[in-house]
Write an enzyme that holds these catalytic residues in place. Structure first.
Site, PDB file in Angstrom:
ATOM      1  N   GLU A 140      -7.349 -12.954   4.529  1.00  0.00           N
ATOM      2  CA  GLU A 140      -8.162 -11.734   4.558  1.00  0.00           C
ATOM      3  C   GLU A 140      -9.291 -11.755   3.529  1.00  0.00           C
ATOM      4  O   GLU A 140      -9.814 -10.705   3.156  1.00  0.00           O
ATOM      5  CB  GLU A 140      -7.260 -10.512   4.334  1.00  0.00           C
ATOM      6  CG  GLU A 140      -6.391 -10.607   3.088  1.00  0.00           C
ATOM      7  CD  GLU A 140      -5.392  -9.450   2.966  1.00  0.00           C
ATOM      8  OE1 GLU A 140      -5.547  -8.451   3.697  1.00  0.00           O
ATOM      9  OE2 GLU A 140      -4.475  -9.552   2.137  1.00  0.00           O
ATOM     10  N   HIS A 156       0.800  -1.230   0.000  1.00  0.00           N
ATOM     11  CA  HIS A 156       0.000   0.000   0.000  1.00  0.00           C
ATOM     12  C   HIS A 156       0.833   1.282   0.000  1.00  0.00           C
ATOM     13  O   HIS A 156       0.262   2.372  -0.041  1.00  0.00           O
ATOM     14  CB  HIS A 156      -0.938   0.003   1.205  1.00  0.00           C
ATOM     15  CG  HIS A 156      -1.981  -1.068   1.156  1.00  0.00           C
ATOM     16  ND1 HIS A 156      -2.927  -1.148   0.154  1.00  0.00           N
ATOM     17  CD2 HIS A 156      -2.218  -2.115   1.978  1.00  0.00           C
ATOM     18  CE1 HIS A 156      -3.706  -2.194   0.363  1.00  0.00           C
ATOM     19  NE2 HIS A 156      -3.301  -2.795   1.456  1.00  0.00           N
TER      20      HIS A 156
END
Length: 252
Positions: free
Chosen positions: A147, A44
């Site tokens: 996730e 990210h």
């Protein structure tokens, strides 16, 4: 530096920090505070290969183990992080046992895996290749992120994949993909986290968790989680700066 992978799989409780600010100064400041490890966020944050090497050097200056969250599953990204000197990788969005096995293969040299041999920083730019080859397969940490709904569905098979050391739960993405956001979604998210943790621990895997605040750690420890990433450098900087400004304004 002690064998970081051995501490993780023991499993020894460990507290680390994400490093999202793409500069070695931030890493050096974080490393100087004495965390058990740091994780560069290559998923990210805009951290390229050259900058990753600089950031890894900064962590190792203080003898702090450093892993890198890679952008995805590409073997080249995984090998690049390891060639730069990282002690391991965190691979996001692993939803099947086949994806987990592919991550294992990308982190290991033959005959166990498919990682290519090269004169990267980890191998002394070519001067220490034999020494590095002799220990890399046993010292490199592989953490994979659970996730997604697929990870939840396939956790029994994923957790038995040899070579996976830590199953790291990303509660934000897991909550989003399960449609379990906000207070009303909390029971569903907690059930998913509990299932992933219990199955993974029963299979002998260490389990990790992202915590936005250190106040969350104790509850997760009681569930059996031992590998923690507590916020990131940008968030900690913002919190501290905001608190300092607010404190100063009290005297206005």
């Amino acid at each position: 530096m002690t064998d970081f992978r051995s501490r993780c799989i023991a499993p020894e409780p460990l507290a680390g920090l994400f490093c999202a600010i793409p500069h070695p100064t931030g890493v050096e400041i974080c490393a100087a505070t004495g965390p058990d490890f740091l994780c560069l966020d290559g998923e990210h944050a805009p951290i390229d290969r050259e900058r990753a090497e600089e950031m890894i050097r900064a962590a190792q200056l203080h003898r702090v183990p450093v892993i890198m969250r890679v952008p995805g599953h590409l073997p080249d990204s995984i090998a690049g992080a390891l060639d730069s000197g990282a002690d391991g990788v965190l691979v996001p969005r692993v939803s099947t046992a086949d994806e987990a096995r592919a991550a294992v293969a990308a982190t290991r040299y033959p005959p166990v895996g498919v990682r290519g041999v090269g004169p990267g920083r980890a191998a002394g730019f070519g001067y220490r290749i034999p020494d590095y080859l002799a220990t890399a397969n046993s010292r490199i940490l592989l953490a994979i992120q659970a996730e997604t709904p697929g990870a939840l569905e396939n956790i029994e098979e994923i957790s038995t994949v040899e070579g996976v050391d830590v199953i790291f739960i990303g509660p934000g993405d897991l909550g989003v993909t399960l449609g379990a956001l906000g207070p009303e979604g909390r029971p569903k998210l907690m059930a998913a986290i509990t299932r992933i943790t219990k199955v993974s621990r029963a299979a002998g895997k260490a389990v990790g968790m992202f915590c936005a605040s250190p106040d969350e750690v104790q509850g997760w420890r009681e569930l059996g989680i031992t590998f923690f990433l507590i916020g990131n450098d940008a968030r900690h900087l913002a919190d501290a700066a905001g608190a300092a400004v607010a404190r100063a304004r009290e005297g206005f």
